[in-house]
Write a protein that holds these residues in place. Structure first.
Motif, PDB file in Angstrom:
ATOM      1  N   SER A  74       8.998   7.483   4.177  1.00 44.51           N
ATOM      2  CA  SER A  74       9.627   6.424   5.393  1.00 44.51           C
ATOM      3  C   SER A  74       9.796   5.015   4.669  1.00 44.51           C
ATOM      4  O   SER A  74      10.385   4.309   5.208  1.00 44.51           O
ATOM      5  CB  SER A  74       8.656   6.076   6.584  1.00 44.51           C
ATOM      6  N   LYS A  75       9.288   4.741   3.409  1.00 53.23           N
ATOM      7  CA  LYS A  75       9.481   3.573   2.891  1.00 53.23           C
ATOM      8  C   LYS A  75      10.820   3.501   2.315  1.00 53.23           C
ATOM      9  O   LYS A  75      11.337   4.471   1.645  1.00 53.23           O
ATOM     10  CB  LYS A  75       8.518   3.359   1.750  1.00 53.23           C
ATOM     11  N   SER A  76      11.722   2.304   2.422  1.00 49.74           N
ATOM     12  CA  SER A  76      13.158   2.335   1.843  1.00 49.74           C
ATOM     13  C   SER A  76      13.213   2.065   0.404  1.00 49.74           C
ATOM     14  O   SER A  76      14.005   2.370  -0.370  1.00 49.74           O
ATOM     15  CB  SER A  76      13.829   1.248   2.566  1.00 49.74           C
ATOM     16  N   ASN A  77      11.938   1.542  -0.074  1.00 50.51           N
ATOM     17  CA  ASN A  77      11.752   1.124  -1.422  1.00 50.51           C
ATOM     18  C   ASN A  77      10.177   1.377  -1.770  1.00 50.51           C
ATOM     19  O   ASN A  77       9.304   0.611  -1.963  1.00 50.51           O
ATOM     20  CB  ASN A  77      12.212  -0.163  -1.769  1.00 50.51           C
ATOM     21  N   PHE A  78       9.813   2.895  -2.040  1.00 49.43           N
ATOM     22  CA  PHE A  78       8.598   3.266  -2.050  1.00 49.43           C
ATOM     23  C   PHE A  78       8.128   2.417  -3.634  1.00 49.43           C
ATOM     24  O   PHE A  78       6.759   2.148  -3.483  1.00 49.43           O
ATOM     25  CB  PHE A  78       8.642   4.789  -2.439  1.00 49.43           C
ATOM     26  N   SER A  79       8.841   2.507  -4.615  1.00 44.69           N
ATOM     27  CA  SER A  79       8.545   1.863  -5.893  1.00 44.69           C
ATOM     28  C   SER A  79       8.008   0.326  -5.515  1.00 44.69           C
ATOM     29  O   SER A  79       6.962  -0.045  -5.969  1.00 44.69           O
ATOM     30  CB  SER A  79       9.406   1.832  -6.816  1.00 44.69           C
ATOM     31  N   ALA A  80       8.643  -0.264  -4.892  1.00 45.96           N
ATOM     32  CA  ALA A  80       8.259  -1.868  -4.645  1.00 45.96           C
ATOM     33  C   ALA A  80       6.948  -1.877  -3.911  1.00 45.96           C
ATOM     34  O   ALA A  80       6.044  -2.711  -3.939  1.00 45.96           O
ATOM     35  CB  ALA A  80       9.457  -2.637  -3.846  1.00 45.96           C
ATOM     36  N   HIS A  81       7.007  -1.016  -2.975  1.00 44.73           N
ATOM     37  CA  HIS A  81       5.783  -0.917  -1.934  1.00 44.73           C
ATOM     38  C   HIS A  81       4.525  -0.765  -2.627  1.00 44.73           C
ATOM     39  O   HIS A  81       3.395  -1.371  -2.645  1.00 44.73           O
ATOM     40  CB  HIS A  81       6.013   0.111  -0.869  1.00 44.73           C
ATOM     41  N   ILE A  82       4.489   0.422  -3.420  1.00 45.05           N
ATOM     42  CA  ILE A  82       3.210   0.755  -4.329  1.00 45.05           C
ATOM     43  C   ILE A  82       2.888  -0.458  -5.332  1.00 45.05           C
ATOM     44  O   ILE A  82       1.965  -0.748  -5.527  1.00 45.05           O
ATOM     45  CB  ILE A  82       3.684   2.186  -5.179  1.00 45.05           C
ATOM     46  N   LYS A  83       4.029  -0.897  -5.891  1.00 42.62           N
ATOM     47  CA  LYS A  83       3.831  -2.130  -6.806  1.00 42.62           C
ATOM     48  C   LYS A  83       3.025  -3.316  -6.258  1.00 42.62           C
ATOM     49  O   LYS A  83       2.130  -3.797  -6.685  1.00 42.62           O
ATOM     50  CB  LYS A  83       4.942  -2.590  -7.499  1.00 42.62           C
ATOM     51  N   ALA A  84       3.365  -3.561  -4.910  1.00 40.90           N
ATOM     52  CA  ALA A  84       2.857  -4.609  -3.999  1.00 40.90           C
ATOM     53  C   ALA A  84       1.287  -4.284  -3.813  1.00 40.90           C
ATOM     54  O   ALA A  84       0.485  -5.196  -3.863  1.00 40.90           O
ATOM     55  CB  ALA A  84       3.758  -4.733  -2.859  1.00 40.90           C
ATOM     56  N   LEU A  85       1.112  -2.986  -3.345  1.00 38.34           N
ATOM     57  CA  LEU A  85      -0.206  -2.429  -3.002  1.00 38.34           C
ATOM     58  C   LEU A  85      -0.930  -2.550  -4.339  1.00 38.34           C
ATOM     59  O   LEU A  85      -2.281  -3.027  -4.434  1.00 38.34           O
ATOM     60  CB  LEU A  85      -0.050  -1.173  -2.479  1.00 38.34           C
ATOM     61  N   LEU A  86      -0.644  -2.420  -5.494  1.00 43.30           N
ATOM     62  CA  LEU A  86      -1.342  -2.263  -6.828  1.00 43.30           C
ATOM     63  C   LEU A  86      -1.627  -3.643  -7.041  1.00 43.30           C
ATOM     64  O   LEU A  86      -2.828  -3.929  -7.432  1.00 43.30           O
ATOM     65  CB  LEU A  86      -0.655  -1.486  -7.863  1.00 43.30           C
ATOM     66  N   LEU A  87      -0.973  -4.565  -7.045  1.00 46.15           N
ATOM     67  CA  LEU A  87      -0.951  -5.955  -7.181  1.00 46.15           C
ATOM     68  C   LEU A  87      -2.014  -6.543  -6.342  1.00 46.15           C
ATOM     69  O   LEU A  87      -2.838  -7.112  -6.940  1.00 46.15           O
ATOM     70  CB  LEU A  87       0.343  -6.632  -7.196  1.00 46.15           C
ATOM     71  N   LYS A  88      -2.050  -6.334  -5.098  1.00 48.13           N
ATOM     72  CA  LYS A  88      -3.096  -6.918  -4.352  1.00 48.13           C
ATOM     73  C   LYS A  88      -4.504  -6.229  -4.559  1.00 48.13           C
ATOM     74  O   LYS A  88      -5.320  -7.165  -4.372  1.00 48.13           O
ATOM     75  CB  LYS A  88      -2.595  -6.460  -2.793  1.00 48.13           C
ATOM     76  N   ASP A  89      -4.454  -4.946  -4.811  1.00 53.24           N
ATOM     77  CA  ASP A  89      -5.593  -4.388  -5.369  1.00 53.24           C
ATOM     78  C   ASP A  89      -6.278  -5.035  -6.494  1.00 53.24           C
ATOM     79  O   ASP A  89      -7.516  -5.323  -6.822  1.00 53.24           O
ATOM     80  CB  ASP A  89      -5.504  -2.825  -5.574  1.00 53.24           C
ATOM     81  N   MET A  90      -5.353  -5.212  -7.621  1.00 53.45           N
ATOM     82  CA  MET A  90      -5.804  -5.891  -8.754  1.00 53.45           C
ATOM     83  C   MET A  90      -6.390  -7.379  -8.640  1.00 53.45           C
ATOM     84  O   MET A  90      -7.042  -7.662  -9.103  1.00 53.45           O
ATOM     85  CB  MET A  90      -4.549  -6.031  -9.907  1.00 53.45           C
ATOM     86  N   LEU A  91      -5.647  -8.067  -7.636  1.00 54.18           N
ATOM     87  CA  LEU A  91      -6.124  -9.371  -7.500  1.00 54.18           C
ATOM     88  C   LEU A  91      -7.407  -9.463  -6.658  1.00 54.18           C
ATOM     89  O   LEU A  91      -7.767 -10.600  -6.070  1.00 54.18           O
ATOM     90  CB  LEU A  91      -5.047 -10.136  -6.897  1.00 54.18           C
ATOM     91  N   GLY A  92      -7.485  -8.303  -6.053  1.00 55.28           N
ATOM     92  CA  GLY A  92      -8.889  -8.430  -4.870  1.00 55.28           C
ATOM     93  C   GLY A  92      -8.393  -8.901  -3.499  1.00 55.28           C
ATOM     94  O   GLY A  92      -9.034  -9.456  -2.769  1.00 55.28           O
ATOM     95  N   ILE A  93      -7.001  -8.548  -3.237  1.00 52.02           N
ATOM     96  CA  ILE A  93      -6.692  -9.322  -1.742  1.00 52.02           C
ATOM     97  C   ILE A  93      -6.775  -8.081  -1.118  1.00 52.02           C
ATOM     98  O   ILE A  93      -6.057  -7.027  -0.962  1.00 52.02           O
ATOM     99  CB  ILE A  93      -5.193  -9.942  -2.216  1.00 52.02           C
ATOM    100  N   PRO A  94      -7.463  -8.340  -0.019  1.00 53.59           N
ATOM    101  CA  PRO A  94      -7.439  -7.180   1.259  1.00 53.59           C
ATOM    102  C   PRO A  94      -6.020  -7.313   1.790  1.00 53.59           C
ATOM    103  O   PRO A  94      -5.556  -8.025   2.076  1.00 53.59           O
ATOM    104  CB  PRO A  94      -8.411  -7.871   2.182  1.00 53.59           C
ATOM    105  N   THR A  95      -5.959  -5.900   2.176  1.00 55.11           N
ATOM    106  CA  THR A  95      -4.597  -5.667   3.000  1.00 55.11           C
ATOM    107  C   THR A  95      -5.024  -5.744   4.380  1.00 55.11           C
ATOM    108  O   THR A  95      -6.133  -5.558   4.872  1.00 55.11           O
ATOM    109  CB  THR A  95      -4.141  -4.119   2.724  1.00 55.11           C
ATOM    110  N   HIS A  96      -4.096  -6.145   5.292  1.00 60.19           N
ATOM    111  CA  HIS A  96      -4.095  -6.245   6.787  1.00 60.19           C
ATOM    112  C   HIS A  96      -4.577  -5.093   7.174  1.00 60.19           C
ATOM    113  O   HIS A  96      -3.878  -3.941   6.948  1.00 60.19           O
ATOM    114  CB  HIS A  96      -2.975  -6.632   7.402  1.00 60.19           C
ATOM    115  N   GLN A  97      -5.458  -4.925   8.036  1.00 58.32           N
ATOM    116  CA  GLN A  97      -5.850  -3.552   8.810  1.00 58.32           C
ATOM    117  C   GLN A  97      -5.484  -3.764  10.225  1.00 58.32           C
ATOM    118  O   GLN A  97      -6.563  -4.562  10.789  1.00 58.32           O
ATOM    119  CB  GLN A  97      -7.132  -3.378   8.620  1.00 58.32           C
ATOM    120  N   SER A  98      -4.614  -2.930  10.770  1.00 62.84           N
ATOM    121  CA  SER A  98      -4.406  -2.841  12.229  1.00 62.84           C
ATOM    122  C   SER A  98      -5.434  -1.885  12.665  1.00 62.84           C
ATOM    123  O   SER A  98      -6.099  -1.096  12.015  1.00 62.84           O
ATOM    124  CB  SER A  98      -2.899  -2.640  12.389  1.00 62.84           C
ATOM    125  N   ARG A  99      -5.294  -1.786  14.162  1.00 63.57           N
ATOM    126  CA  ARG A  99      -6.020  -0.443  14.726  1.00 63.57           C
ATOM    127  C   ARG A  99      -5.610   0.614  14.282  1.00 63.57           C
ATOM    128  O   ARG A  99      -6.499   1.756  13.946  1.00 63.57           O
ATOM    129  CB  ARG A  99      -5.971  -0.802  16.262  1.00 63.57           C
TER     130      ARG A  99
END
Length: 65
Positions: free
Chosen positions: A29-54
């Motif tokens: 469903s992601k229009s740019n899967f590569s960019a989406h995964i890279k953003a998640l990896l960067l947040k993980d590396m930096l210890g930035i929590p991702t937003h959690q909705s219900r």
């Protein structure tokens, strides 16, 4: 013009497994899967929590079971 050296890392999904099928469908469903995964990896590396909705918590709970 400088040549770009690209490398890729594949992700395999067993679409016969319900949980992995859900992940596969979401990835598609992601229009740019590569960019989406890279953003998640960067947040993980930096210890930035991702937003959690219900909905996110419901998915996490589903995968824990």
């Amino acid at each position: 013009m400088k040549r770009v050296k690209l490398k890729s890392k594949g992700v395999a999904f067993n679409v016969e497994d319900v949980q992995q099928k859900i992940l596969f469908d979401y990835a598609n469903s992601k229009s740019n899967f590569s960019a989406h995964i890279k953003a998640l990896l960067l947040k993980d590396m930096l210890g930035i929590p991702t937003h959690q909705s219900r909905r996110d918590r419901a998915v996490i709970d589903y995968f824990r079971d």
